[in-house]
Design a protein around this motif. Sequence first.
Motif, PDB file in Angstrom:
ATOM      1  N   SER A 147      29.060  44.520  64.243  1.00  0.00           N
ATOM      2  CA  SER A 147      28.613  45.831  64.698  1.00  0.00           C
ATOM      3  C   SER A 147      27.136  45.993  64.357  1.00  0.00           C
ATOM      4  N   GLU A 148      26.536  47.064  64.883  1.00  0.00           N
ATOM      5  CA  GLU A 148      25.124  47.328  64.647  1.00  0.00           C
ATOM      6  C   GLU A 148      24.975  48.454  63.632  1.00  0.00           C
ATOM      7  N   SER A 149      24.020  48.307  62.720  1.00  0.00           N
ATOM      8  CA  SER A 149      23.764  49.328  61.707  1.00  0.00           C
ATOM      9  C   SER A 149      22.256  49.473  61.511  1.00  0.00           C
ATOM     10  N   ASP A 150      21.672  50.504  62.149  1.00  0.00           N
ATOM     11  CA  ASP A 150      20.232  50.766  62.024  1.00  0.00           C
ATOM     12  C   ASP A 150      19.398  49.544  62.373  1.00  0.00           C
ATOM     13  N   GLY A 151      19.755  48.861  63.471  1.00  0.00           N
ATOM     14  CA  GLY A 151      19.000  47.698  63.904  1.00  0.00           C
ATOM     15  C   GLY A 151      19.357  46.420  63.181  1.00  0.00           C
ATOM     16  N   ARG A 152      20.307  46.483  62.254  1.00  0.00           N
ATOM     17  CA  ARG A 152      20.763  45.299  61.534  1.00  0.00           C
ATOM     18  C   ARG A 152      22.141  44.885  62.038  1.00  0.00           C
ATOM     19  N   LEU A 153      22.521  43.671  61.695  1.00  0.00           N
ATOM     20  CA  LEU A 153      23.824  43.160  62.078  1.00  0.00           C
ATOM     21  C   LEU A 153      24.797  43.313  60.922  1.00  0.00           C
ATOM     22  N   ARG A 154      25.897  43.999  61.173  1.00  0.00           N
ATOM     23  CA  ARG A 154      26.929  44.166  60.140  1.00  0.00           C
ATOM     24  C   ARG A 154      28.083  43.213  60.455  1.00  0.00           C
ATOM     25  N   ILE A 155      28.368  42.346  59.491  1.00  0.00           N
ATOM     26  CA  ILE A 155      29.431  41.348  59.643  1.00  0.00           C
ATOM     27  C   ILE A 155      30.582  41.731  58.724  1.00  0.00           C
ATOM     28  N   THR A 156      31.753  41.941  59.301  1.00  0.00           N
ATOM     29  CA  THR A 156      32.932  42.318  58.516  1.00  0.00           C
ATOM     30  C   THR A 156      33.999  41.236  58.679  1.00  0.00           C
ATOM     31  N   ARG A 157      34.539  40.812  57.544  1.00  0.00           N
ATOM     32  CA  ARG A 157      35.584  39.776  57.574  1.00  0.00           C
ATOM     33  C   ARG A 157      36.593  40.058  56.475  1.00  0.00           C
ATOM     34  N   ASP A 158      37.871  39.907  56.809  1.00  0.00           N
ATOM     35  CA  ASP A 158      38.923  40.094  55.802  1.00  0.00           C
ATOM     36  C   ASP A 158      38.977  38.876  54.890  1.00  0.00           C
ATOM     37  N   PHE A 159      38.997  39.141  53.586  1.00  0.00           N
ATOM     38  CA  PHE A 159      39.082  38.071  52.606  1.00  0.00           C
ATOM     39  C   PHE A 159      40.077  38.499  51.539  1.00  0.00           C
ATOM     40  N   LEU A 160      41.150  37.743  51.403  1.00  0.00           N
ATOM     41  CA  LEU A 160      42.237  38.074  50.486  1.00  0.00           C
ATOM     42  C   LEU A 160      42.810  39.458  50.791  1.00  0.00           C
ATOM     43  N   GLY A 161      42.829  39.786  52.073  1.00  0.00           N
ATOM     44  CA  GLY A 161      43.396  41.060  52.498  1.00  0.00           C
ATOM     45  C   GLY A 161      42.482  42.250  52.295  1.00  0.00           C
ATOM     46  N   MET A 162      41.240  42.018  51.904  1.00  0.00           N
ATOM     47  CA  MET A 162      40.276  43.108  51.695  1.00  0.00           C
ATOM     48  C   MET A 162      38.996  42.808  52.474  1.00  0.00           C
ATOM     49  N   PRO A 163      38.284  43.870  52.885  1.00  0.00           N
ATOM     50  CA  PRO A 163      37.102  43.657  53.732  1.00  0.00           C
ATOM     51  C   PRO A 163      35.867  43.209  52.941  1.00  0.00           C
ATOM     52  N   LEU A 164      35.275  42.147  53.430  1.00  0.00           N
ATOM     53  CA  LEU A 164      33.979  41.701  52.950  1.00  0.00           C
ATOM     54  C   LEU A 164      32.969  42.085  54.027  1.00  0.00           C
ATOM     55  N   VAL A 165      31.987  42.908  53.665  1.00  0.00           N
ATOM     56  CA  VAL A 165      31.010  43.407  54.643  1.00  0.00           C
ATOM     57  C   VAL A 165      29.614  42.966  54.214  1.00  0.00           C
ATOM     58  N   VAL A 166      28.928  42.289  55.128  1.00  0.00           N
ATOM     59  CA  VAL A 166      27.557  41.838  54.881  1.00  0.00           C
ATOM     60  C   VAL A 166      26.661  42.408  55.970  1.00  0.00           C
ATOM     61  N   THR A 167      25.592  43.053  55.557  1.00  0.00           N
ATOM     62  CA  THR A 167      24.596  43.562  56.515  1.00  0.00           C
ATOM     63  C   THR A 167      23.385  42.654  56.451  1.00  0.00           C
ATOM     64  N   ALA A 168      22.946  42.180  57.617  1.00  0.00           N
ATOM     65  CA  ALA A 168      21.872  41.190  57.652  1.00  0.00           C
ATOM     66  C   ALA A 168      20.747  41.606  58.591  1.00  0.00           C
ATOM     67  N   GLU A 169      19.527  41.297  58.185  1.00  0.00           N
ATOM     68  CA  GLU A 169      18.357  41.459  59.045  1.00  0.00           C
ATOM     69  C   GLU A 169      18.336  40.306  60.039  1.00  0.00           C
ATOM     70  N   VAL A 170      18.105  40.628  61.305  1.00  0.00           N
ATOM     71  CA  VAL A 170      18.047  39.603  62.348  1.00  0.00           C
ATOM     72  C   VAL A 170      16.587  39.327  62.680  1.00  0.00           C
ATOM     73  N   GLY A 171      16.215  38.056  62.694  1.00  0.00           N
ATOM     74  CA  GLY A 171      14.840  37.683  62.980  1.00  0.00           C
ATOM     75  C   GLY A 171      14.762  36.486  63.906  1.00  0.00           C
ATOM     76  N   LEU A 172      13.546  36.035  64.139  1.00  0.00           N
ATOM     77  CA  LEU A 172      13.315  34.889  65.010  1.00  0.00           C
ATOM     78  C   LEU A 172      12.329  33.947  64.346  1.00  0.00           C
ATOM     79  N   SER A 173      12.722  32.684  64.262  1.00  0.00           N
ATOM     80  CA  SER A 173      11.851  31.657  63.733  1.00  0.00           C
ATOM     81  C   SER A 173      11.792  30.523  64.755  1.00  0.00           C
ATOM     82  N   GLY A 174      10.689  30.463  65.474  1.00  0.00           N
ATOM     83  CA  GLY A 174      10.609  29.489  66.558  1.00  0.00           C
ATOM     84  C   GLY A 174      11.612  29.836  67.643  1.00  0.00           C
ATOM     85  N   ASP A 175      12.569  28.947  67.859  1.00  0.00           N
ATOM     86  CA  ASP A 175      13.615  29.208  68.844  1.00  0.00           C
ATOM     87  C   ASP A 175      14.983  29.393  68.178  1.00  0.00           C
TER      88      ASP A 175
END
Length: 242
Positions: A147-175
């Motif tokens: 999902s999107e969160s203020d221009g960042r990418l939010r990655i949600t994944r279930d781990f051991l039956g509980m949500p692991l949520v990582v918000t990441a800055e998206v950038g570009l390096s070369g291609d």
Amino acid sequence: MNRTAQAESAPVTEPRRVRRRFGARRWVLIGAGALVAVAALADTIAAGVTESDLADRVARRQSALTGAPDVSVDGFPFLLHAARGTFPHVEVRAKAKTDEGLPVTASVDLRDVSKTGGGYRAATARADFSVPLDALAAHRGEGVRLSESDGRLRITRDFLGMPLVVTAEVGLSGDTVTLEASAATFAGRPLDPANPRIAAAVKEAEREIPDLPLGLEPSGVSVAEGAVTVHARASDVALDPA
């Protein structure tokens, strides 16, 4: 005939003359309107023919397209621009698929398009290539949500039956589309986004951008409106079939 009779009979012919003048003007206006309508129709038809020609050229060159591209040529009167052999603005919209099967919506903005010989060239091109987040999530495997969160990418994944949520800055390096974790939580509790395991997991999600059409080069990347969009640009673009 006395003067009174002459006075009474004189105005009878005047309205007829007025009616004739107004009638003549009306037909002139109708004729002019008809000419304008015919010219506009011819202009529209000519634009449609050129749009179809450009669409065919784009389709022949891009095998990844999943349907006929939609081409729009701006500039009125079109016939004047056609006579000069130049068009100030051409927009191309198309649907395609990557080699991995991901759906892509392409939007290409061409400026100062000129007809040269049997083809076309554009002075500059700007393009956006968007992939829906849900399609990217499905490609990452079951249980992954993006999902999107203020221009960042939010990655949600279930781990051991509980949500692991990582918000990441998206950038570009070369291609390459890069990701850098800026926040993380597990079961609602904050984690250090610089944790080596989190950093490694985010690193694995980075992707190299495949070769773009028309000689376009990546110039940026953004997350918005439910999609990841790669922005690109190019100069002196040939629209002839390869």
